[in-house]
Design a protein around this motif. Sequence first.
Motif, PDB file in Angstrom:
ATOM      1  N   LYS A 117       0.860  -1.180   0.000  1.00 21.26           N
ATOM      2  CA  LYS A 117       0.000   0.000   0.000  1.00 21.26           C
ATOM      3  C   LYS A 117       0.896   1.229   0.000  1.00 21.26           C
ATOM      4  CE  LYS A 117      -3.195   2.618   2.951  1.00 21.26           C
ATOM      5  NZ  LYS A 117      -3.811   2.674   4.300  1.00 21.26           N
ATOM      6  N   ALA A 118       0.677   2.119  -0.949  1.00 25.03           N
ATOM      7  CA  ALA A 118       1.527   3.310  -1.047  1.00 25.03           C
ATOM      8  C   ALA A 118       1.254   4.278   0.088  1.00 25.03           C
ATOM      9  CB  ALA A 118       1.301   4.003  -2.388  1.00 25.03           C
ATOM     10  N   GLY A 119       2.318   4.838   0.654  1.00 22.99           N
ATOM     11  CA  GLY A 119       2.168   5.864   1.666  1.00 22.99           C
ATOM     12  C   GLY A 119       2.238   7.249   1.038  1.00 22.99           C
ATOM     13  N   THR A 120       1.850   8.252   1.789  1.00 26.91           N
ATOM     14  CA  THR A 120       1.854   9.627   1.276  1.00 26.91           C
ATOM     15  C   THR A 120       2.707  10.556   2.118  1.00 26.91           C
ATOM     16  OG1 THR A 120      -0.159  10.107   2.545  1.00 26.91           O
ATOM     17  CG2 THR A 120      -0.441   9.376   0.273  1.00 26.91           C
ATOM     18  N   GLY A 121       3.249  10.047   3.201  1.00 33.97           N
ATOM     19  CA  GLY A 121       4.040  10.891   4.096  1.00 33.97           C
ATOM     20  C   GLY A 121       5.522  10.815   3.789  1.00 33.97           C
ATOM     21  N   ALA A 122       6.322  11.202   4.778  1.00 36.30           N
ATOM     22  CA  ALA A 122       7.779  11.212   4.629  1.00 36.30           C
ATOM     23  C   ALA A 122       8.352   9.812   4.789  1.00 36.30           C
ATOM     24  CB  ALA A 122       8.379  12.148   5.680  1.00 36.30           C
ATOM     25  N   SER A 123       9.593   9.630   4.319  1.00 27.28           N
ATOM     26  CA  SER A 123      10.328   8.388   4.533  1.00 27.28           C
ATOM     27  C   SER A 123      11.320   8.587   5.676  1.00 27.28           C
ATOM     28  CB  SER A 123      11.084   7.986   3.264  1.00 27.28           C
ATOM     29  OG  SER A 123      10.198   7.668   2.213  1.00 27.28           O
ATOM     30  N   PRO A 124      11.502   7.591   6.533  1.00 27.61           N
ATOM     31  CA  PRO A 124      12.417   7.746   7.664  1.00 27.61           C
ATOM     32  C   PRO A 124      13.877   7.578   7.257  1.00 27.61           C
ATOM     33  CG  PRO A 124      11.475   5.559   7.682  1.00 27.61           C
ATOM     34  CD  PRO A 124      10.805   6.291   6.550  1.00 27.61           C
ATOM     35  N   LYS A 125      14.765   8.107   8.078  1.00 28.47           N
ATOM     36  CA  LYS A 125      16.194   7.870   7.962  1.00 28.47           C
ATOM     37  C   LYS A 125      16.564   6.810   8.994  1.00 28.47           C
ATOM     38  CE  LYS A 125      17.331  12.086   8.926  1.00 28.47           C
ATOM     39  NZ  LYS A 125      16.001  12.699   9.080  1.00 28.47           N
ATOM     40  N   ALA A 126      17.731   6.219   8.846  1.00 30.07           N
ATOM     41  CA  ALA A 126      18.169   5.175   9.767  1.00 30.07           C
ATOM     42  C   ALA A 126      18.232   5.678  11.200  1.00 30.07           C
ATOM     43  CB  ALA A 126      19.522   4.622   9.336  1.00 30.07           C
ATOM     44  N   THR A 127      18.488   6.961  11.384  1.00 29.81           N
ATOM     45  CA  THR A 127      18.628   7.532  12.723  1.00 29.81           C
ATOM     46  C   THR A 127      17.291   7.939  13.343  1.00 29.81           C
ATOM     47  OG1 THR A 127      19.052   9.671  11.666  1.00 29.81           O
ATOM     48  CG2 THR A 127      20.971   8.377  12.337  1.00 29.81           C
ATOM     49  N   ASP A 128      16.209   7.786  12.596  1.00 30.16           N
ATOM     50  CA  ASP A 128      14.891   8.170  13.105  1.00 30.16           C
ATOM     51  C   ASP A 128      14.287   7.086  13.993  1.00 30.16           C
ATOM     52  OD1 ASP A 128      14.695  10.676  11.894  1.00 30.16           O
ATOM     53  OD2 ASP A 128      13.890   9.842  10.039  1.00 30.16           O
ATOM     54  N   THR A 129      13.368   7.510  14.837  1.00 26.54           N
ATOM     55  CA  THR A 129      12.516   6.588  15.580  1.00 26.54           C
ATOM     56  C   THR A 129      11.224   6.440  14.782  1.00 26.54           C
ATOM     57  OG1 THR A 129      13.413   7.143  17.752  1.00 26.54           O
ATOM     58  CG2 THR A 129      11.190   6.246  17.700  1.00 26.54           C
ATOM     59  N   VAL A 130      10.787   5.205  14.613  1.00 22.29           N
ATOM     60  CA  VAL A 130       9.577   4.959  13.823  1.00 22.29           C
ATOM     61  C   VAL A 130       8.525   4.241  14.665  1.00 22.29           C
ATOM     62  CG1 VAL A 130      10.802   4.886  11.614  1.00 22.29           C
ATOM     63  CG2 VAL A 130      10.491   2.765  12.921  1.00 22.29           C
ATOM     64  N   LYS A 131       7.281   4.426  14.252  1.00 24.59           N
ATOM     65  CA  LYS A 131       6.155   3.756  14.895  1.00 24.59           C
ATOM     66  C   LYS A 131       5.500   2.879  13.837  1.00 24.59           C
ATOM     67  CE  LYS A 131       2.052   4.716  17.718  1.00 24.59           C
ATOM     68  NZ  LYS A 131       1.219   5.799  18.306  1.00 24.59           N
ATOM     69  N   VAL A 132       5.369   1.579  14.129  1.00 25.20           N
ATOM     70  CA  VAL A 132       4.873   0.642  13.126  1.00 25.20           C
ATOM     71  C   VAL A 132       3.919  -0.374  13.736  1.00 25.20           C
ATOM     72  CG1 VAL A 132       7.013   0.786  11.774  1.00 25.20           C
ATOM     73  CG2 VAL A 132       6.751  -1.030  13.470  1.00 25.20           C
ATOM     74  N   ASN A 133       3.095  -0.952  12.881  1.00 28.60           N
ATOM     75  CA  ASN A 133       2.419  -2.205  13.161  1.00 28.60           C
ATOM     76  C   ASN A 133       3.051  -3.239  12.244  1.00 28.60           C
ATOM     77  OD1 ASN A 133       0.456  -2.305  15.227  1.00 28.60           O
ATOM     78  ND2 ASN A 133      -0.915  -0.999  14.023  1.00 28.60           N
ATOM     79  N   VAL A 204       9.679 -13.307   6.943  1.00 25.13           N
ATOM     80  CA  VAL A 204       8.760 -12.477   6.170  1.00 25.13           C
ATOM     81  C   VAL A 204       8.057 -11.520   7.125  1.00 25.13           C
ATOM     82  CG1 VAL A 204       6.794 -12.439   4.581  1.00 25.13           C
ATOM     83  CG2 VAL A 204       8.381 -14.390   4.566  1.00 25.13           C
ATOM     84  N   PHE A 205       8.112 -10.228   6.808  1.00 28.15           N
ATOM     85  CA  PHE A 205       7.446  -9.223   7.639  1.00 28.15           C
ATOM     86  C   PHE A 205       6.477  -8.411   6.781  1.00 28.15           C
ATOM     87  CE2 PHE A 205      11.433  -9.846   9.945  1.00 28.15           C
ATOM     88  CZ  PHE A 205      10.993  -9.948  11.253  1.00 28.15           C
ATOM     89  N   GLU A 206       5.298  -8.164   7.327  1.00 27.93           N
ATOM     90  CA  GLU A 206       4.386  -7.164   6.774  1.00 27.93           C
ATOM     91  C   GLU A 206       4.401  -5.996   7.744  1.00 27.93           C
ATOM     92  OE1 GLU A 206       0.517  -8.661   5.943  1.00 27.93           O
ATOM     93  OE2 GLU A 206       1.213 -10.014   4.368  1.00 27.93           O
ATOM     94  N   ILE A 207       4.718  -4.813   7.234  1.00 27.99           N
ATOM     95  CA  ILE A 207       4.958  -3.650   8.088  1.00 27.99           C
ATOM     96  C   ILE A 207       4.132  -2.462   7.631  1.00 27.99           C
ATOM     97  CG2 ILE A 207       6.714  -2.073   8.992  1.00 27.99           C
ATOM     98  CD1 ILE A 207       8.804  -4.212   8.203  1.00 27.99           C
ATOM     99  N   GLU A 208       3.449  -1.819   8.573  1.00 26.49           N
ATOM    100  CA  GLU A 208       2.745  -0.557   8.319  1.00 26.49           C
ATOM    101  C   GLU A 208       3.520   0.548   9.015  1.00 26.49           C
ATOM    102  OE1 GLU A 208      -1.804  -0.455   8.271  1.00 26.49           O
ATOM    103  OE2 GLU A 208      -1.357  -2.093   9.659  1.00 26.49           O
ATOM    104  N   LEU A 209       3.926   1.555   8.273  1.00 24.16           N
ATOM    105  CA  LEU A 209       4.638   2.688   8.864  1.00 24.16           C
ATOM    106  C   LEU A 209       3.616   3.729   9.300  1.00 24.16           C
ATOM    107  CD1 LEU A 209       7.253   4.120   9.601  1.00 24.16           C
ATOM    108  CD2 LEU A 209       7.389   4.951   7.240  1.00 24.16           C
ATOM    109  N   LEU A 210       3.460   3.866  10.624  1.00 21.53           N
ATOM    110  CA  LEU A 210       2.439   4.751  11.178  1.00 21.53           C
ATOM    111  C   LEU A 210       2.956   6.158  11.445  1.00 21.53           C
ATOM    112  CD1 LEU A 210       0.890   2.240  13.749  1.00 21.53           C
ATOM    113  CD2 LEU A 210       0.184   2.657  11.389  1.00 21.53           C
ATOM    114  N   GLY A 211       4.244   6.285  11.742  1.00 26.01           N
ATOM    115  CA  GLY A 211       4.760   7.617  12.058  1.00 26.01           C
ATOM    116  C   GLY A 211       6.260   7.622  12.213  1.00 26.01           C
ATOM    117  N   ILE A 212       6.828   8.819  12.235  1.00 29.30           N
ATOM    118  CA  ILE A 212       8.262   9.021  12.415  1.00 29.30           C
ATOM    119  C   ILE A 212       8.468  10.022  13.542  1.00 29.30           C
ATOM    120  CG2 ILE A 212      10.410   9.797  11.329  1.00 29.30           C
ATOM    121  CD1 ILE A 212       9.122   9.207   8.623  1.00 29.30           C
ATOM    122  N   GLY A 213       9.459   9.754  14.388  1.00 31.78           N
ATOM    123  CA  GLY A 213       9.788  10.675  15.472  1.00 31.78           C
ATOM    124  C   GLY A 213       9.201  10.226  16.790  1.00 31.78           C
ATOM    125  N   GLY A 214       9.587  10.886  17.856  1.00 30.45           N
ATOM    126  CA  GLY A 214       9.095  10.537  19.181  1.00 30.45           C
ATOM    127  C   GLY A 214      10.062   9.642  19.915  1.00 30.45           C
TER     128      GLY A 214
END
Length: 228
Positions: A117-133, A204-214
């Motif tokens: 599923k295509a996202g519309t937000g920003a892409s994280p960097k390796a140094t970022d904190t991410v929130k995922v399901n 095998v992982f299915e990952i939803e990127l919910l947010g970046i930062g925090g």
Amino acid sequence: MRFGILAAVLLALTGLQANAQELKTEDEKTIYALGLSIGRSVKVFDLTPAEIEIVKRGMTDSLTGAKPVVDLEKYGPNLQPLAKGRQERAGQKFLETAAKEKGATKLPSGIIYKELKAGTGASPKATDTVKVNYRGTLITGTEFDSSYKRGEPAEFPLNGVIPCWTEGVQKMKVGGKSQLVCPAKVAYGDQGSPPSIPPNATLVFEIELLGIGGQGADVPRADPQPKK
């Protein structure tokens, strides 16, 4: 678990598995559950039907006191290398098949990346904190971890987990969902992550990127780097 005990349990379970309705006592049900657990632990051998018959022969000879046709002390040490080779072979075959799926991309590290599923937000960097399901499975389909089942997304530094995630999640955008097929070398390597992830396992992982930062803690069950 000693292989002699394993053989005894598996042979005893042969009759019980034929008819599940015969499991009447709590002991029988518990022993059957033990069989299920042992069965999962030996899946790494990827046995053919003919090889399963050879295993049964070995168990029968052991339990009846018949003279073994091979020396256990000589061939027993071959079990771990055999399991490793079978696991690597099955993983490579799975990766090759996944790479041929529509929309799949093979990354330089060997990771197979597929956007679900295509996202519309920003892409994280390796140094970022991410929130995922996410949901993680073995190539057999056995689920070993799921934030969905825990009912709470995971939040963690992207450079603090397995390399497959560090590389793959950076290709995602917030709001998107992707599948990562991770070769063992960029997952948990030769050591695996007992008890759920065997050595040399392709994951095998299915990952939803919910947010970046925090602020967040490491994702459950993940190591900073694959074990060596």
